[in-house]
Write a protein that holds these residues in place. Structure first.
Motif, PDB file in Angstrom:
ATOM      1  N   GLY A  40      21.197   0.212   2.131  1.00  7.38           N
ATOM      2  CA  GLY A  40      21.890   1.346   2.166  1.00  7.38           C
ATOM      3  C   GLY A  40      21.502   2.136   3.678  1.00  7.38           C
ATOM      4  N   THR A  41      21.251   3.336   3.557  1.00  6.87           N
ATOM      5  CA  THR A  41      20.766   4.217   4.614  1.00  6.87           C
ATOM      6  C   THR A  41      19.263   4.102   4.356  1.00  6.87           C
ATOM      7  N   GLY A  42      18.614   3.478   3.747  1.00  5.66           N
ATOM      8  CA  GLY A  42      17.072   3.308   3.595  1.00  5.66           C
ATOM      9  C   GLY A  42      16.643   3.212   2.113  1.00  5.66           C
ATOM     10  N   VAL A  43      15.240   3.020   2.055  1.00  7.77           N
ATOM     11  CA  VAL A  43      14.691   2.628   0.746  1.00  7.77           C
ATOM     12  C   VAL A  43      13.654   3.785   0.520  1.00  7.77           C
ATOM     13  N   SER A  44      13.513   4.253  -0.664  1.00  7.14           N
ATOM     14  CA  SER A  44      12.426   5.186  -0.934  1.00  7.14           C
ATOM     15  C   SER A  44      11.265   4.571  -1.555  1.00  7.14           C
ATOM     16  N   GLN A  45      11.818   3.297  -2.322  1.00 11.06           N
ATOM     17  CA  GLN A  45      10.648   2.858  -3.045  1.00 11.06           C
ATOM     18  C   GLN A  45      10.793   1.208  -3.139  1.00 11.06           C
ATOM     19  N   VAL A  46       9.831   0.572  -3.082  1.00  8.56           N
ATOM     20  CA  VAL A  46       9.814  -0.990  -3.189  1.00  8.56           C
ATOM     21  C   VAL A  46       8.891  -1.532  -4.343  1.00  8.56           C
ATOM     22  N   GLU A  47       9.394  -2.303  -5.348  1.00  9.26           N
ATOM     23  CA  GLU A  47       8.362  -2.780  -6.373  1.00  9.26           C
ATOM     24  C   GLU A  47       8.480  -4.450  -6.271  1.00  9.26           C
ATOM     25  N   PHE A  48       7.339  -5.126  -6.280  1.00 10.20           N
ATOM     26  CA  PHE A  48       7.373  -6.318  -6.559  1.00 10.20           C
ATOM     27  C   PHE A  48       6.231  -7.082  -7.312  1.00 10.20           C
ATOM     28  N   LEU A  49       6.475  -8.017  -8.065  1.00  4.34           N
ATOM     29  CA  LEU A  49       5.606  -8.681  -8.795  1.00  4.34           C
ATOM     30  C   LEU A  49       5.588 -10.517  -8.360  1.00  4.34           C
ATOM     31  N   ILE A  50       4.690 -11.038  -8.157  1.00  2.00           N
ATOM     32  CA  ILE A  50       4.492 -12.200  -7.860  1.00  2.00           C
ATOM     33  C   ILE A  50       3.398 -13.104  -8.729  1.00  2.00           C
ATOM     34  N   ASP A  51       3.635 -13.807  -9.357  1.00  2.00           N
ATOM     35  CA  ASP A  51       2.803 -14.756 -10.124  1.00  2.00           C
ATOM     36  C   ASP A  51       1.601 -15.267  -9.243  1.00  2.00           C
ATOM     37  N   GLU A  52       1.829 -15.788  -8.112  1.00  2.00           N
ATOM     38  CA  GLU A  52       0.816 -16.300  -7.210  1.00  2.00           C
ATOM     39  C   GLU A  52       0.098 -15.341  -6.534  1.00  2.00           C
ATOM     40  N   MET A  75      -8.488 -12.289  -3.784  1.00  2.00           N
ATOM     41  CA  MET A  75      -7.849 -13.696  -3.462  1.00  2.00           C
ATOM     42  C   MET A  75      -8.258 -13.744  -1.937  1.00  2.00           C
ATOM     43  N   THR A  76      -8.140 -15.256  -1.536  1.00  2.00           N
ATOM     44  CA  THR A  76      -8.414 -15.342  -0.102  1.00  2.00           C
ATOM     45  C   THR A  76      -7.349 -15.068   0.855  1.00  2.00           C
ATOM     46  N   THR A  77      -7.642 -15.052   2.086  1.00  2.00           N
ATOM     47  CA  THR A  77      -6.778 -14.499   3.251  1.00  2.00           C
ATOM     48  C   THR A  77      -5.536 -14.661   3.334  1.00  2.00           C
ATOM     49  N   ASN A  78      -5.109 -15.896   3.010  1.00  2.00           N
ATOM     50  CA  ASN A  78      -3.614 -16.272   2.955  1.00  2.00           C
ATOM     51  C   ASN A  78      -3.007 -15.509   2.003  1.00  2.00           C
ATOM     52  N   TYR A  79      -3.467 -14.923   1.097  1.00  2.00           N
ATOM     53  CA  TYR A  79      -2.785 -13.930   0.153  1.00  2.00           C
ATOM     54  C   TYR A  79      -3.017 -12.508   0.656  1.00  2.00           C
TER      55      TYR A  79
END
Length: 277
Positions: free
Chosen positions: A213-225, A72-76
């Motif tokens: 909370g006191t902190g995050v151990s994992q982040v998951e995300f999905l974005i169609d764009e 994908m292009t630089t803005n992504y």
């Protein structure tokens, strides 16, 4: 030294390699014509859903692969920065610039990853540090530590990840837009094991107790764009992720993540794992 403005127009990936005897005077770019990586990058690694590029200025670009299977292009791009922060007695944090010309590695530029160790210092204060990069089981692992504090009062090491703002121009057909983002989500796993999830069109505050909370151990995300790819950021034991967003705004309008090792942990072993599928 090559221009970062020009770097923004190219794509590549991040990589590691076993150490050789002589350190480079400055990080060099990949020159392998068939590697698929531009010479603005020191190393490159290709995942199924993204290419991850470690550039010669010691920064990282996570480059999503679109639905057409092309970069994908630089803005992504999802930029990742190694940061040296000086924390004053009053808690004020100042980010110190990395002396790009000081960066050295016993690894050579490569598109065949294993492990990379980069050493350098800050432009101000002569604080020395190490930057880590590994590839393991299809994930990119990053980390780092302060070696000598130099003249800085209280230097700390951190890594920031900036998720870009997407859907800049939503279609006029609101129903069609809702359908498009129907599968988009953000989910976090807290250090205590609890999970919190939000859909794309929900307004929320990621700094709230529910999401941090006191902190995050994992982040998951999905974005169609972003090619409908599923991104995962995982903090190893002895480290954590914190996050910030524009309060009351959908997560696709941008998020900032910060990874840090616990002060009581061995920073040379702590890692942030980047996975994309």
């Amino acid at each position: 030294m090559k221009s970062k403005t020009l770097k923004a127009s190219v794509m590549a990936g991040l990589v590691g390699l076993s150490f050789v005897t002589a350190a480079n005077a400055q990080l060099e770019g990949i020159e392998e014509a068939k590697s698929g990586w531009n010479s603005f990058y020191f190393a490159g690694y290709k995942m199924k859903g993204a290419d991850v590029g470690f550039d010669t200025d010691g920064k990282v670009d996570i480059i999503p692969i679109g639905k057409n299977r092309e970069r994908m292009t630089t803005n992504y791009f999802i930029p990742l920065k190694y940061e040296i922060r000086d924390v004053a007695a009053d808690g004020k944090v100042t980010v110190k610039k990395i002396d790009v010309d000081s960066l050295t590695s016993e690894s050579k530029p490569t598109a065949k990853p294993d492990k990379i160790l980069v050493k350098g210092k800050t432009e101000e204060g002569d604080t020395t540090f190490e930057l880590y990069y590994e590839v393991a089981r299809g994930n990119v692992l990053v980390g780092g530590r302060i070696v000598e504090k130099g003249a800085l009062a209280n230097p700390k090491f951190a890594i920031t990840i900036v998720m870009p703002k997407v859907y800049e121009k939503a279609p006029d057909d609101e129903k069609a837009f809702k359908k498009r983002i129907a599968d988009d989500f953000l989910q976090v796993k807290l250090l205590d094991g609890k999970k919190a999830k939000v859909e794309a069109d929900e307004e929320f505050d990621i700094t709230s107790a529910e999401f941090t909370g006191t902190g995050v151990s994992q982040v998951e995300f999905l974005i169609d764009e972003l090619g409908a790819r599923e991104f995962t950021l995982t903090a190893s034991p002895g480290s954590k992720i914190t996050a910030a967003n524009k309060q009351g705004s959908p997560f696709y309008n941008g998020l900032n993540f910060t990874w840090e090792a616990d002060p009581t942990a061995d920073a040379s072993k702590a890692r942030l794992a980047i996975g994309v599928k």
